[in-house]
Design a protein around this motif. Structure first.
Motif, PDB file in Angstrom:
ATOM      1  N   LYS A  45      10.332   1.813  -1.998  1.00  0.00           N
ATOM      2  CA  LYS A  45       9.521   0.946  -2.851  1.00  0.00           C
ATOM      3  C   LYS A  45       8.243   0.514  -2.167  1.00  0.00           C
ATOM      4  N   CYS A  46       8.219   0.689  -0.903  1.00  0.00           N
ATOM      5  CA  CYS A  46       7.004   0.289  -0.186  1.00  0.00           C
ATOM      6  C   CYS A  46       5.816   1.123  -0.622  1.00  0.00           C
ATOM      7  N   PHE A  47       6.103   2.242  -1.183  1.00  0.00           N
ATOM      8  CA  PHE A  47       5.017   3.125  -1.564  1.00  0.00           C
ATOM      9  C   PHE A  47       4.930   3.220  -3.077  1.00  0.00           C
ATOM     10  N   ARG A  48       3.727   3.184  -3.488  1.00  0.00           N
ATOM     11  CA  ARG A  48       3.509   3.210  -4.927  1.00  0.00           C
ATOM     12  C   ARG A  48       2.630   4.384  -5.287  1.00  0.00           C
ATOM     13  N   LYS A  49       2.939   4.883  -6.394  1.00  0.00           N
ATOM     14  CA  LYS A  49       2.180   6.027  -6.882  1.00  0.00           C
ATOM     15  C   LYS A  49       1.020   5.520  -7.720  1.00  0.00           C
ATOM     16  N   VAL A  50      -0.106   6.094  -7.456  1.00  0.00           N
ATOM     17  CA  VAL A  50      -1.290   5.716  -8.216  1.00  0.00           C
ATOM     18  C   VAL A  50      -1.791   6.955  -8.926  1.00  0.00           C
ATOM     19  N   GLU A  51      -1.924   6.829 -10.176  1.00  0.00           N
ATOM     20  CA  GLU A  51      -2.450   7.959 -10.921  1.00  0.00           C
ATOM     21  C   GLU A  51      -3.867   8.229 -10.467  1.00  0.00           C
ATOM     22  N   ARG A  52      -4.107   9.456 -10.219  1.00  0.00           N
ATOM     23  CA  ARG A  52      -5.427   9.796  -9.712  1.00  0.00           C
ATOM     24  C   ARG A  52      -6.314  10.240 -10.860  1.00  0.00           C
ATOM     25  N   GLY A  73      -6.338  18.830  -8.365  1.00  0.00           N
ATOM     26  CA  GLY A  73      -5.345  18.395  -7.408  1.00  0.00           C
ATOM     27  C   GLY A  73      -4.083  17.958  -8.103  1.00  0.00           C
ATOM     28  N   LYS A  74      -3.017  18.316  -7.479  1.00  0.00           N
ATOM     29  CA  LYS A  74      -1.748  17.943  -8.082  1.00  0.00           C
ATOM     30  C   LYS A  74      -1.314  16.580  -7.603  1.00  0.00           C
ATOM     31  N   GLY A  75      -0.410  16.097  -8.331  1.00  0.00           N
ATOM     32  CA  GLY A  75       0.225  14.873  -7.893  1.00  0.00           C
ATOM     33  C   GLY A  75      -0.651  13.647  -7.951  1.00  0.00           C
ATOM     34  N   SER A  76      -0.092  12.635  -7.418  1.00  0.00           N
ATOM     35  CA  SER A  76      -0.750  11.342  -7.486  1.00  0.00           C
ATOM     36  C   SER A  76      -1.164  10.890  -6.099  1.00  0.00           C
ATOM     37  N   LEU A  77      -1.884   9.834  -6.121  1.00  0.00           N
ATOM     38  CA  LEU A  77      -2.161   9.169  -4.858  1.00  0.00           C
ATOM     39  C   LEU A  77      -1.028   8.201  -4.582  1.00  0.00           C
ATOM     40  N   TRP A  78      -0.818   8.013  -3.344  1.00  0.00           N
ATOM     41  CA  TRP A  78       0.216   7.069  -2.947  1.00  0.00           C
ATOM     42  C   TRP A  78      -0.411   5.963  -2.118  1.00  0.00           C
ATOM     43  N   HIS A  99       1.500 -13.147 -10.852  1.00  0.00           N
ATOM     44  CA  HIS A  99       0.531 -12.084 -10.696  1.00  0.00           C
ATOM     45  C   HIS A  99       0.774 -11.364  -9.396  1.00  0.00           C
ATOM     46  N   HIS A 100       0.812 -10.101  -9.486  1.00  0.00           N
ATOM     47  CA  HIS A 100       1.025  -9.317  -8.288  1.00  0.00           C
ATOM     48  C   HIS A 100      -0.307  -8.874  -7.730  1.00  0.00           C
ATOM     49  N   ALA A 101      -0.464  -9.255  -6.553  1.00  0.00           N
ATOM     50  CA  ALA A 101      -1.698  -8.856  -5.900  1.00  0.00           C
ATOM     51  C   ALA A 101      -1.573  -7.424  -5.440  1.00  0.00           C
ATOM     52  N   ASN A 102      -1.572  -6.615  -6.350  1.00  0.00           N
ATOM     53  CA  ASN A 102      -1.320  -5.230  -6.025  1.00  0.00           C
ATOM     54  C   ASN A 102      -2.487  -4.365  -6.428  1.00  0.00           C
ATOM     55  N   PRO A 103      -3.067  -3.752  -5.464  1.00  0.00           N
ATOM     56  CA  PRO A 103      -4.211  -2.912  -5.776  1.00  0.00           C
ATOM     57  C   PRO A 103      -3.808  -1.705  -6.580  1.00  0.00           C
ATOM     58  N   CYS A 104      -2.573  -1.427  -6.533  1.00  0.00           N
ATOM     59  CA  CYS A 104      -2.132  -0.253  -7.267  1.00  0.00           C
ATOM     60  C   CYS A 104      -1.881  -0.578  -8.725  1.00  0.00           C
TER      61      CYS A 104
END
Length: 500
Positions: free
Chosen positions: A249-256, A263-268, A338-343
């Motif tokens: 869970k520490c890693f989050r996927k960010v749609e690129r 490029g395949k996949g997402s940013l993490w 609110h989640h201070a989440n840049p993702c």
DNA sequence: TGTCACTTAAACACTC
DNA sequence: GGAGTGTTTAAGTGAC
């Protein structure tokens, strides 16, 4: 024995990728000698300990605790280190800086050699030579990072590995590092399996990127670049990396979607919510790099970067700060908060919000469950005597809620919404699903429409939120720190008074 | 002995 | 169709 029983028997903590502190922080903090493929004993046995490191350890009592940063213990049940050991670690943290934070003046002004010679070596210290913590810490000095010209400066020059904080042009790979300043043993270490968990490697890779997010491929690249071991290792490690990204869970996927055409996949990226945990993990590992990750990036963060306020400005927190930080974490992670989440794509963060500060090196966060689990624990509180309450820092890895434990028994244990939505997941988590995997061709898209991130969403209970806030506020109050809530209350009060 | 925290491998689905 | 990516399950290891 059916597969269910079998897996139950064998897998134990197969939900190890619990992105909680257990996974992110405890991993390393507990030493390398634990489990998996990373056997610290094995690792150290393959390396020659530089004599200077042996000498450094004699300086262990020369640094005030403050400089070493807090002694962050694991949860009481798990990381009960002997006091002596703690002292040792504490002292060792002083060796060239707690988490690499000590400036050169502190760290190396006096010749460690001279100091150590002055002190001589006692018999007890001889005994300590076998201390794995010490080995581990000192060897990790090889991973020295930090700001050029600072503590990292001198060390980084001798670092066989990299300067994470450093500029792109800085020699970071093994080839460049095998300079004259690199000892043979250090060079050897480059070809050895790094004593870091994949989660930390990934974290470091991501944090090293200017945008604080990387595609999997770049994560591979970073790891390859800095840990040449993997270049010759079987490709399974890539699978492990992906596995970690997915499960942790520490890693989050960010749609690129933005800007990225191909490029395949997402940013993490690193989930800011868990970022302190990772930092703590690094710190616990006495990995000097932790400092690098405790400071804002040199370059201004991009849009997807975590806001600078999410970085630990000072890792040498006092104990009271730590308690306060816990509360802050609670505040920030409260449901519905609110989640201070840049993702998060929910919108930009309000950096001006004081309560959005996420700072914590708190050992109390070093429990196995994230805020979500905390919420669960507090809401279900109760039945289990082993269940920690908020005021004792929440459940530790060994003090998790029985249900949580049960969940963990399955590899999906940490999916937070198992009991909130997707009711079928409980069955799957409980291995009660006899049906073959991937039964439906569309099952994947149906079962996980939004991926693991969606599963993290928990229905917020306002009252619980308030309770958490109150609890957090109390903690802060005890710590002598005002929460934004308090401040808001006070300001509201004063406003009222002013109106009157 | 059971649990935990990992690593590793593999299967499968999806996307490019 | 193949490669890359993402998810999930299973199994193994070693420390506690």
């Amino acid at each position: 024995m059916n597969s269910c029983e079998k897996s139950k028997k064998n897998r134990g903590g197969s939900g190890a990728h619990e992105p909680t502190l257990a996974f992110c922080a405890a991993a390393v903090a507990r030493g390398y000698g634990r489990g998996g493929g990373y056997d610290w004993l094995k690792w150290t046995s393959e390396h020659t300990i530089p004599a200077t490191l042996l000498l450094y350890r004699h300086r262990v009592h020369e640094y005030p605790p403050g400089l070493m940063g807090p002694i962050i213990g694991m949860s009481p049940d798990k990381k009960a280190e002997t006091p002596g050991l703690q002292e040792e670690r504490m002292g060792l943290r002083g060796v060239c800086g707690g988490a690499g934070t000590l400036p050169e003046a502190e760290c190396g002004a006096a010749s460690p050699l001279a100091t150590s010679l002055d002190r001589g070596s006692g018999g007890s210290e001889d005994e300590e030579l076998t201390n794995l913590n010490w080995l581990h810490e000192n060897l990790l000095q090889n991973f020295t990072l930090g700001t050029p010209g600072e503590a990292g400066g001198a060390q980084a020059s001798a670092s066989p590995l990299f300067d994470i904080e450093g500029d792109p042009g800085a020699p970071q790979n093994a080839s460049s590092s095998s300079s004259s300043s690199t000892s043979p043993s250090q060079r050897d270490s480059l070809k050895s399996k790094p004593p870091l968990s994949f989660s930390l490697l990934i974290y470091m890779a991501i944090e090293h990127s200017p945008s604080k997010s990387l595609p999997v491929k770049d994560i591979y690249g970073w790891i390859l670049q800095h840990f040449p071991y993997f270049s010759s290792a079987p490709t399974g490690w890539k699978n492990s990396v992906r596995h970690n990204l997915s499960l942790n869970k520490c890693f989050r996927k960010v749609e690129r979607s933005l800007g990225k055409v191909n490029g395949k996949g997402s940013l993490w990226c690193v989930d800011p919510e868990y970022r302190p945990n990772l930092i703590q993990a690094l710190k616990k590992q006495h990995f000097p790099a932790a400092h690098a990750f405790c400071t804002p990036p040199a370059s201004p963060p991009s849009g997807s970067s975590p806001p600078s306020h999410l970085f630990l400005q000072d890792c040498s927190l006092k104990e009271s700060d730590i308690d306060a930080a816990t509360a802050m974490m609670l505040l920030n992670s409260a449901p519905g908060h609110h989640h201070a989440n840049p993702c998060d794509s929910d919108g930009p963060l309000d950096l001006s919000r004081p309560d959005s500060v996420l700072v914590s090196c708190d050992p109390k966060q070093d429990h196995n469950y994230s805020s979500l689990a905390l919420q669960r624990c507090s809401s279900r509180s109760s039945s289990s005597s082993s269940l920690s309450s908020l005021d004792d820092g929440g459940p530790s890895p060994g003090q998790v809620h029985p249900r949580a434990r049960q969940r963990r028994a399955g590899s999906e244990g940490f999916h937070s919404d198992e009991d909130s939505d997707l009711g079928d997941r409980d069955e799957r988590g409980g291995r009660a699903r006899p049906a073959p995997r991937r039964s439906s061709p569309s099952s994947s898209s149906v079962r996980r429409p939004a991926g693991k991130r969606a599963r993290r969403e928990v229905i917020a209970k306002p009252e619980l939120d308030e309770e958490l806030k109150e609890a957090a506020g109390s903690l802060l109050h005890l710590a002598g720190i005002r929460t934004s809530m308090e401040i808001n209350k006070r300001s509201a009060k004063s406003k009222k008074l002013n109106r009157k």
